[in-house]
Design an enzyme around this catalytic site. Structure first.
Site, PDB file in Angstrom:
ATOM      1  N   HIS A 234      63.652 -22.784  71.970  1.00  0.00           N
ATOM      2  CA  HIS A 234      63.169 -22.098  73.164  1.00  0.00           C
ATOM      3  C   HIS A 234      62.349 -20.859  72.834  1.00  0.00           C
ATOM      4  CE1 HIS A 234      66.409 -24.540  74.789  1.00  0.00           C
ATOM      5  NE2 HIS A 234      65.985 -24.307  76.008  1.00  0.00           N
TER       6      HIS A 234
ATOM      7  N   GLU B  30      58.770 -35.968  77.968  1.00  0.00           N
ATOM      8  CA  GLU B  30      57.525 -35.215  77.804  1.00  0.00           C
ATOM      9  C   GLU B  30      56.342 -36.105  77.471  1.00  0.00           C
ATOM     10  OE1 GLU B  30      60.448 -34.284  76.599  1.00  0.00           O
ATOM     11  OE2 GLU B  30      60.821 -32.393  77.643  1.00  0.00           O
TER      12      GLU B  30
END
Lengths: 326, 371
Positions: free
Chosen positions: A130, A61
């Site tokens: 999540h 990322e």
């Protein structure tokens, strides 16, 4: 022509239109290419625009945001997908120390037209990392614009506005609302869309202002519908940085009460900031303290507990009731 | 425990010995005229003089901090002079020599360390990005920029190459390693130029890496080379070849310039706490400037008048830098709100107005006091 679109499809259509309008717009992230993203938000873009413009990145990322900065320096407008809220953090350094500060560091010589798309929020029964709502970290950082959408119309227009902005925009997508549908006039002009920084009165009311954003707007509207004792005015914040205080304070001056709700923990959150500012600017209009309804100050729990952790319709109504207890 | 990897001493690419003798290298032939060597010598002396002046300015309280390049002049001038105008460099915060090659006015570098700007030059004007302080971050920016060069179709014999500067400490950072990998996967036209100056503040090389830095490249799938970082000719030749490799679309390359940080990490650092003077003496004998001077003298390429002229120019530069530094204007308090965003921002506008009113209230109070 109005088209019935889900939020996910509306973002997809907005991305497509932005890519058609400007060859400098790129989409990049993990699995955004052939797969079309784990939520299919970039579906078909790889096929239609090619691998040079829809880039499947290595699984890193910080690399996504760091190379997006470099691409922006070369004149591109990258739209980065961070696959899930909880996976953003490896990119925190590049976002907070570089992306957010580059313009000021260069005394205005550089612009950073980078969009970070982040599916966020809970309610989907997912495993850890999540389901989080990290928006306050971003709103606390000067140099970033932070927005979120609650319906397909805003999804379609605001993703395009985020892309045309010369500032870095963090675009939070309410993942449990991805499949909510609305009629979107996809042929209208971008210039006619409501400004990205403006809040919206989603439902007018007279007794209490209920500020919500992203996935909680739907819950807030349900609360307004369910509450037969009070007329609730629902304000959809849309922009979390900057916050459109003019819309909020105008509403609070009419209603005299304010409840702010979000999925994120209440402490040090967006609601806390709004409470402080509204108290300062609307002190004489307020009939009750500003009430915050959010998640607890704990790590996001295992999914079997998330219905207790997340503020729901009853918790929002309870907050409204508390605002009338004074 | 085996320590073979670190013990194995790889060969350096060297074209000029510490004694000033020219060497040849089969992979890095260098056609260079005496004029060009004299120009490199001048660069080396001038940036050292600038650097010395900056350290003095910090000691006098004119700069908040300075990160000295002492000892690393050859690595920076050699690589900096290998760049073409269309190339883009992404520096760390010690690349004053590269900045010099790219035409960044010395006072612009000083303004950052004086605290009058946070950088402030336009990277596009010079092909030299802003100094980056968070270690390793710029390696990814360079890689992304190089990916943009690819998309612009700007590769070829006269294409654009990108270079990322960082130190030995940065090779431990995730961002640097992600940059290596992104560059490799994308075959991006970027040269990673690591100045291994042996020390990351107080931590020696063996605390950063078990494997020699240049060998990391192989694991990522591109070539790595170690060059004598105190040899300006070798740095020039190796970087020029690497940039050409990149600009012609052959992908990334890692250069490890083996050098030494002769000074402190910054003016806040005290290296006597962690390293011995014998090490310094060993490296002083490999000085990057002395060897070029020896070469020019031995070959009869420069006379006393040349060296005296360079010295004099260096003194004038020191003087100029001193004056320019002291003349740097303090920013206006309201500059705090300047260029936070590219587009109009209600929130910072409001805070600016409130702060302006607050500041004005002192002037009003003072005016009333006079009355």
């Amino acid at each position: 022509m109005p088209t019935n679109l889900t939020i996910g499809k509306a973002i997809n259509a907005g991305l497509r239109r932005a890519m058609e309008n400007d060859p400098k717009v790129l989409v990049m992230g993990e699995d955004v290419g052939r797969l079309g993203g784990v939520f299919r938000v970039t579906d078909q873009l790889h096929k239609d625009f090619g691998a040079d413009r829809v880039i499947d990145t290595p699984l890193a990322e910080s690399g996504i945001v760091g190379t997006a900065i470099g691409l922006a320096l070369r004149g591109y407008r990258p739209v980065c997908e961070i696959q899930f809220d909880g996976f953003f953090f490896p990119a925190a350094n590049q976002t907070f120390t570089q992306l957010a500060k580059m313009r000021r560091r260069s005394a205005g010589a550089l612009a950073m037209p980078v969009v970070l798309r982040i599916p966020y929020g809970g309610g989907i029964g997912a495993v850890e990392h999540h389901s989080e709502s990290p928006e306050a970290y971003f709103a606390h950082t000067a140099g970033l614009r932070v927005v979120t959408v609650a319906n397909a119309v805003d999804a379609y227009w605001m993703i395009q506005q985020a892309i045309t902005s010369d500032d870095p925009v963090v675009f939070f997508e309410p993942k449990r609302r991805y499949y909510d549908k609305a009629e979107v006039d996809t042929d209208a002009a971008l210039a006619d869309a409501a400004p990205m920084g403006a809040a919206r009165v989603a439902r007018p009311g007279t007794d209490v202002t209920l500020v919500a954003y992203g996935p909680m707007v739907k819950t807030a509207l349900q609360a307004a519908e369910a509450d037969t004792d009070h007329s609730i005015e629902v304000v959809d914040l849309r922009s979390l940085s900057p916050v459109d205080y003019d819309t909020i304070t105008a509403s609070v001056r009419r209603t005299g009460r304010l409840v702010v709700t979000h999925e994120a923990p209440v402490s040090h959150g967006i609601g806390a900031e709004i409470a402080a500012r509204v108290t300062e600017s609307c002190f004489y209009s307020l009939e009750a303290p500003v009430i915050r309804v959010g998640a607890f100050d704990t790590p996001y729990p295992q999914s079997r507990l998330e219905e207790h952790y997340l503020p729901d319709l009853d918790r929002v109504l309870d907050g409204v009731d508390r605002a009338f207890a004074y | 425990m085996s320590n073979n990897t670190a013990q194995e001493e790889p060969e350096l690419v060297q074209l000029l010995t510490p004694e000033g003798e020219r060497r040849t290298h089969p992979d890095y032939p260098l056609d260079i005229t005496p004029d060009e060597v004299r120009a490199l010598y001048r660069d080396l002396v001038l940036v050292r003089r600038f650097d010395t002046e900056a350290v003095a300015l910090q000691r006098q309280g004119e700069l908040g901090l300075w990160a000295s390049l002492l000892g690393q002049e050859a690595a920076q001038i050699g690589s900096g002079r290998a760049l073409r105008p269309q190339d883009m460099a992404f520096p760390s915060y010690r690349e004053h020599g590269v900045a010099w090659c790219r035409g960044i006015p010395p006072k612009d570098l000083l303004s950052m360390f004086r605290g009058t700007t946070n950088g402030g030059w336009d990277p596009h004007d010079h092909g030299f990005h802003l100094y980056t302080i968070v270690i390793g971050s710029q390696a990814l920016h360079a890689t992304g920029y190089a990916m943009g060069v690819q998309r612009d179709g700007a590769l070829g014999e006269d294409g654009t190459a990108v270079i990322a500067y960082f130190g030995d400490g940065a090779t431990s950072q995730g961002d640097t390693n992600e940059a290596f990998n992104y560059a490799a996967v994308n075959n991006a036209p970027v040269v990673f130029f690591c100045q291994n100056n042996q020390w990351a503040i107080s931590e020696p090389m063996e605390r950063q890496s078990r494997a020699p830095i240049y060998r990391r490249a192989a694991g990522f799938g591109f070539p790595g080379v170690r060059v004598d970082g105190n040899d300006v000719l070798a740095c020039l030749a190796v970087t020029r070849a690497a940039l050409q490799h990149a600009r012609e679309g052959q992908g990334p390359l890692l250069i490890e310039a083996f050098t030494y940080r002769m000074g402190a990490h910054t003016t806040n650092d005290d290296p006597t706490r962690y390293r011995v003077s014998a090490e310094l003496e060993e490296w002083r004998a490999k000085d990057p400037i002395a060897r070029v001077r020896a070469y020019l003298e031995n070959e009869g390429h420069a006379d006393d008048a040349f060296f005296a002229a360079v010295e004099e120019e260096a003194e004038r530069l020191g003087e100029r830098v001193r004056h320019e530094c002291r003349a740097l204007p303090d920013p206006d308090p309201l500059d705090i709100f300047h260029e936070v965003y590219a587009e109009p921002d209600v929130h910072t506008d409001r805070q600016r107005a409130e702060f302006a009113d607050y500041l004005a209230s002192f002037e009003d109070a003072a005016a009333e006091g006079v009355r």
